[in-house]
Enzyme design. Structure first.
Site, mmCIF file in Angstrom:
data_model
loop_
_atom_site.group_PDB
_atom_site.id
_atom_site.type_symbol
_atom_site.label_atom_id
_atom_site.label_comp_id
_atom_site.label_asym_id
_atom_site.label_seq_id
_atom_site.Cartn_x
_atom_site.Cartn_y
_atom_site.Cartn_z
ATOM 1 N N TYR A 181 13.361 0.959 21.196
ATOM 2 C CA TYR A 181 12.412 0.976 20.081
ATOM 3 C C TYR A 181 10.983 0.937 20.618
ATOM 4 O O TYR A 181 10.590 0.013 21.338
ATOM 5 C CB TYR A 181 12.669 -0.231 19.191
ATOM 6 C CG TYR A 181 12.080 -0.151 17.805
ATOM 7 C CD1 TYR A 181 12.845 0.324 16.743
ATOM 8 C CD2 TYR A 181 10.788 -0.572 17.541
ATOM 9 C CE1 TYR A 181 12.333 0.372 15.456
ATOM 10 C CE2 TYR A 181 10.256 -0.529 16.263
ATOM 11 C CZ TYR A 181 11.037 -0.048 15.224
ATOM 12 O OH TYR A 181 10.529 0.001 13.952
ATOM 13 N N TYR B 153 8.482 8.115 13.262
ATOM 14 C CA TYR B 153 8.665 6.687 13.020
ATOM 15 C C TYR B 153 9.555 6.527 11.799
ATOM 16 O O TYR B 153 9.096 6.591 10.660
ATOM 17 C CB TYR B 153 7.302 6.019 12.786
ATOM 18 C CG TYR B 153 7.382 4.556 12.433
ATOM 19 C CD1 TYR B 153 7.799 3.616 13.366
ATOM 20 C CD2 TYR B 153 7.001 4.103 11.170
ATOM 21 C CE1 TYR B 153 7.853 2.272 13.053
ATOM 22 C CE2 TYR B 153 7.044 2.757 10.851
ATOM 23 C CZ TYR B 153 7.475 1.850 11.788
ATOM 24 O OH TYR B 153 7.525 0.520 11.476
#
Length: 389
Positions: free
Chosen positions: A298, A342
């Site tokens: 991430y 995102y």
């Protein structure tokens, strides 16, 4: 699951379908429609229909309720529906929830989804503008009056300490992460930054957002949707695409955990919540860092990629920047959230599935074990996905 013992979930469920909308800055449609489009695409990919679905999982921070998505997609009765808290930290936990339901026989086919207009609608990067009173909001109350108003400012505190502790600079430490993500995004047609790699010099020249974070250390703001279909390994073998077996799944929260503002721990140079996840993933899967073929970590902010590599034991504390610069592990081969989109990490799980299928735009030869992580700085989650057999 216990933080001290191997759990029994590994190998009992698999991701069998992935689907997404396009990734844009202005979708021109509702978040519900984005969710429905992604869910239908994932079911088509899995060779299943809405009538096969009896479970749905999403994030608490989502405007499309499970029953509304079920109606929009033409699903029937649901026997399981669930939401996971803590923003991007929920990504891999949605798959864990789905796998738990399948393994327990509570549901047979569970769809995990995430959809938002995060650029044209509510922009999480704008920080706290209005908040209902909550107990967890008290922690933010100690930081907001001093100007720590946005996610970038919260991460900058830990990033600055990391640089100080290991005697390095933003360019040396964070630049390789950003350049690697954009290199992969440049060859991924689905990525927003397709065809647009960057250099270390361009990273160093980008404007400050919250020192020591520059613009190119910060993830995008994206409109889009992503969905994943989970079912049993046995049923997966009868479906058209190779399954991505969930070898291990874990959630983690550390001691003195807060949401993005855990500044009162003994050490700010690591991510203890990801350490909890790492230990459980290795314990349950029986694997070690050397066994991993691809890392999908991430990357809402580049410094936390370095800390994750160190928490998982790929390298020693302070050595992650050199590890990334040397390309010792194929990292965020879709471009990550810095380069592709995102989507709170859900697109990273989809990339892990593509790697195991052999269909990634940046395919790693013979990839059979992929590590995926969810949002950092908050209670978080992770997965180890493997090829069947």
């Amino acid at each position: 699951m216990s933080v001290r013992a191997r759990d029994s979930l590994g190998g009992r469920a698999a991701v069998v379908g992935i689907g997404a909308t396009e990734f844009s800055k202005d979708s021109g449609r509702s978040e519900l429609r984005l969710a429905a489009e992604a869910v239908r695409a994932a079911l088509d990919d899995a060779g299943l229909t809405p009538a096969d679905v009896d479970g749905l999982v999403t994030f608490t921070m989502d405007t499309s309720p499970e029953i509304t998505v079920a109606q929009a997609c033409g699903m029937g009765e649901l026997s399981f529906f669930s939401r996971v808290h803590y923003g991007g930290g929920a990504a891999c936990a949605t798959v864990q929830q789905a796998a738990l339901a399948v393994a327990a026989g509570v549901a047979e086919v569970v769809v995990c989804y995430r959809a938002f207009n995060e650029r044209s609608g509510r922009r999480f990067g704008s920080g706290v503008t209005r908040r209902e009173p909550t107990a967890e909001g008290v922690a933010l109350g100690w930081s907001l009056p001093y100007g720590l108003l946005t996610p970038a400012s919260w991460v900058a505190m830990a990033a600055q300490r990391y640089l100080y502790t290991y005697g390095t600079t933003p360019e040396e430490a964070f630049g390789p992460v950003a350049v690697t993500a954009r290199r992969h995004a440049a060859t991924n047609p689905a990525a927003y930054f397709h065809g647009r790699p960057i250099t270390l010099a361009e990273h160093a020249a980008s404007r400050w957002i919250a020192e020591p974070l520059r613009l190119l250390d910060c993830c995008q703001e994206t409109d889009g949707g992503q969905a994943l279909v989970v079912t049993s390994v046995e049923r997966a073998r009868d479906l058209p695409k190779p399954p991505a077996v969930i070898a291990a799944a874990a959630q983690g929260a550390g001691r003195a955990q807060e949401q993005m503002t855990s500044f009162y721990r003994d050490d700010l140079t690591g991510l203890p919540e990801m350490g909890v996840v790492a230990r459980q993933l290795w314990r349950t899967s029986g694997l070690a860092p050397a066994d991993i073929d691809v890392g999908i970590l991430y990357d809402h902010f580049s410094p936390f990629v370095l800390m994750q590599l160190e928490e998982f034991g790929f390298c020693a504390p302070g050595e992650a920047a050199a590890f990334v610069a040397a390309d010792r592990l194929p990292l965020n081969t879709h471009g990550g959230q810095l380069g592709e989109a995102y989507l709170h990490g859900m697109n990273g799980i989809a990339e892990a599935v593509r790697q195991l299928r052999g269909t990634s735009p940046n395919q790693v030869p013979a990839a059979s074990r992929v590590l995926v992580t969810a949002g950092t700085g908050v209670p978080t989650s992770g997965l180890v996905l493997t090829a069947d057999g």
